[in-house]
Design an enzyme around this catalytic site. Structure first.
Site, mmCIF file in Angstrom:
data_model
loop_
_atom_site.group_PDB
_atom_site.id
_atom_site.type_symbol
_atom_site.label_atom_id
_atom_site.label_comp_id
_atom_site.label_asym_id
_atom_site.label_seq_id
_atom_site.Cartn_x
_atom_site.Cartn_y
_atom_site.Cartn_z
ATOM 1 N N PHE A 1 13.185 -24.282 -26.824
ATOM 2 C CA PHE A 1 11.817 -24.200 -27.464
ATOM 3 C C PHE A 1 11.604 -22.942 -28.142
ATOM 4 O O PHE A 1 12.349 -21.820 -27.872
ATOM 5 C CB PHE A 1 10.771 -24.268 -26.295
ATOM 6 C CG PHE A 1 10.768 -25.778 -25.662
ATOM 7 C CD1 PHE A 1 9.700 -26.703 -26.467
ATOM 8 C CD2 PHE A 1 11.557 -26.247 -24.813
ATOM 9 C CE1 PHE A 1 9.603 -27.954 -25.560
ATOM 10 C CE2 PHE A 1 11.559 -27.312 -24.147
ATOM 11 C CZ PHE A 1 10.609 -28.426 -24.593
ATOM 12 N N THR B 1 16.659 -28.312 -23.137
ATOM 13 C CA THR B 1 16.019 -28.048 -24.608
ATOM 14 C C THR B 1 15.606 -26.595 -24.896
ATOM 15 O O THR B 1 15.287 -25.744 -24.002
ATOM 16 C CB THR B 1 14.920 -29.066 -24.590
ATOM 17 O OG1 THR B 1 15.298 -30.481 -24.279
ATOM 18 C CG2 THR B 1 13.874 -28.770 -25.831
#
Length: 380
Positions: free
Chosen positions: A283, A281
């Site tokens: 960020f 992921t």
């Protein structure tokens, strides 16, 4: 005629086109200098429209559409070249220059940072990767992160933007349209989801699983193996683990990080249950003010285009013409405007590149609205 002869004729024509193109650009530059001296700042749209019609007609039957695309491209690159030769600056380039001047030369090791969730959330892991000694505040929603930054309650906020398996976090892009902020850095985090339950619970006992919607999507294959188990989305993977820990029940579980098992005293019933082993992921770290730290080699922008055919193509053609690599394009519908969209771009270009300066000037004239979100580096 032989194939080789056909290729030879095309090469000769290409040479003629190249020379004519160079001459056209010279004339465009002369026009730009003359108009700049006379204080004329806008293109002659009517003349360009008439020129496009003549160009289409000169191509002959069946080629009008192709000729129209070629003419539009010629006009676009001419405008870009005209801005370059007249040293056309833009408000954004001045803003970038000011930010480079005042931003500290080192990214801060400690800062007040807000993220969504509770202790043990993946956002917390991202915060600790970005900052050596952060002071972390937790809020219940992504919007509250933006609100805290807008109100100056924290220096920075950290938000998940996209996952390599489940795709973009659409809510973040929607909130980007509502708030003014700048991206100052990004981080890529390896995601391993584990099925967590209270000590003594068995996998066969589980009747309901809680987690964030993105985590549920990332573990779709694993969950299909348990068709009778109810799957319930919640705000955050760490919140799901905390809910299970405080429930007093052995028939529920959470998809969450292994660190949450230790933090909330849970047992791991199944490890690394995400569909893809290479699950990451990305960020972003946002701030209220524009800061551009040394090493910034990625740029993010948001824009809307005029609602007419070819508008997005013209933007992408301009990026391509400058030799800038586009690493992401995301679209989100504009509220209260039917079938119109906001476009988000990630561009692989250093903030110090003249190409970026040129692109900023070009896009401001091509777009209906344009926002420079920042230039930054990414921690992998």
């Amino acid at each position: 005629m032989e194939l080789g002869q056909l290729h030879e004729q095309i090469e000769n024509i290409d040479g003629q086109i190249g020379r004519l193109f160079a001459r056209r650009m010279e004339l465009s530059a002369d026009i730009a200098r003359r108009k700049a001296a006379e204080g004329v700042l806008t293109p002659d749209v009517g003349m360009e429209r008439e020129g496009r019609a003549r160009f289409r007609q000169s191509a002959g039957p069946g080629l009008e559409g192709y000729a129209g695309v070629l003419y539009s491209t010629l006009v676009d690159v001419s405008h870009s070249y005209q801005a370059a030769v007249t040293n056309g600056a833009s408000p954004q380039t001045a803003r970038i220059a000011a930010a480079l001047e005042i931003t500290p030369k080192l990214f801060p090791e400690s800062a007040s940072v807000v993220c969504q969730g509770v202790e043990g959330a993946y956002s917390q892991i991202a915060v600790e990767k970005l900052f050596r000694e952060p002071s972390i505040s937790y809020v219940s929603s992504f919007e509250a992160v933006f609100s805290a930054i807008a109100a100056g309650l924290c220096s920075y906020g950290v938000l998940p933007l996209e996952n390599s398996t489940a795709g973009s976090v659409n809510k973040i892009y929607d909130l980007m349209m509502q708030y003014n902020f700048s991206i100052v850095r990004s981080a890529r985090i390896k995601i391993d989801h584990n099925l967590l339950a209270r000590p003594g619970a068995r996998l066969s006992d589980i009747r309901e699983i809680f987690s964030h919607e993105q985590a549920i999507n990332q573990c779709a294959g694993f969950l299909r193996g348990y068709p009778d188990v109810k799957v319930t989305p919640c705000a955050n993977t760490a919140m799901a683990a905390k809910l299970v820990a405080e429930s007093g029940r052995n028939d529920i579980a959470a998809l969450s990080s292994r660190s949450c098992a230790e933090l909330y005293g849970l047992s791991v019933l199944a490890s690394a249950v995400q569909d893809a082993g290479n699950n990451h992921t990305r960020f972003i770290c946002i701030g209220k003010d524009l800061q551009i730290f040394p090493g910034a080699d990625r740029t993010s922008i948001m824009l809307t285009t005029p609602h007419r055919p070819g508008s997005l193509y013209r933007i992408m053609a301009r990026i391509n013409a400058l030799g800038i690599n586009m690493t992401k394009l995301e679209s989100r519908p504009l509220p209260d405007r039917d079938f119109e969209f906001m476009f988000y771009f990630d561009l692989d270009t250093p903030v110090y590149s003249p190409k970026l300066v040129q692109l900023m000037a070009d896009l401001e004239s091509l777009c209906e609205t344009f926002r420079y979100l920042g230039s930054y580096s990414e921690i992998v």
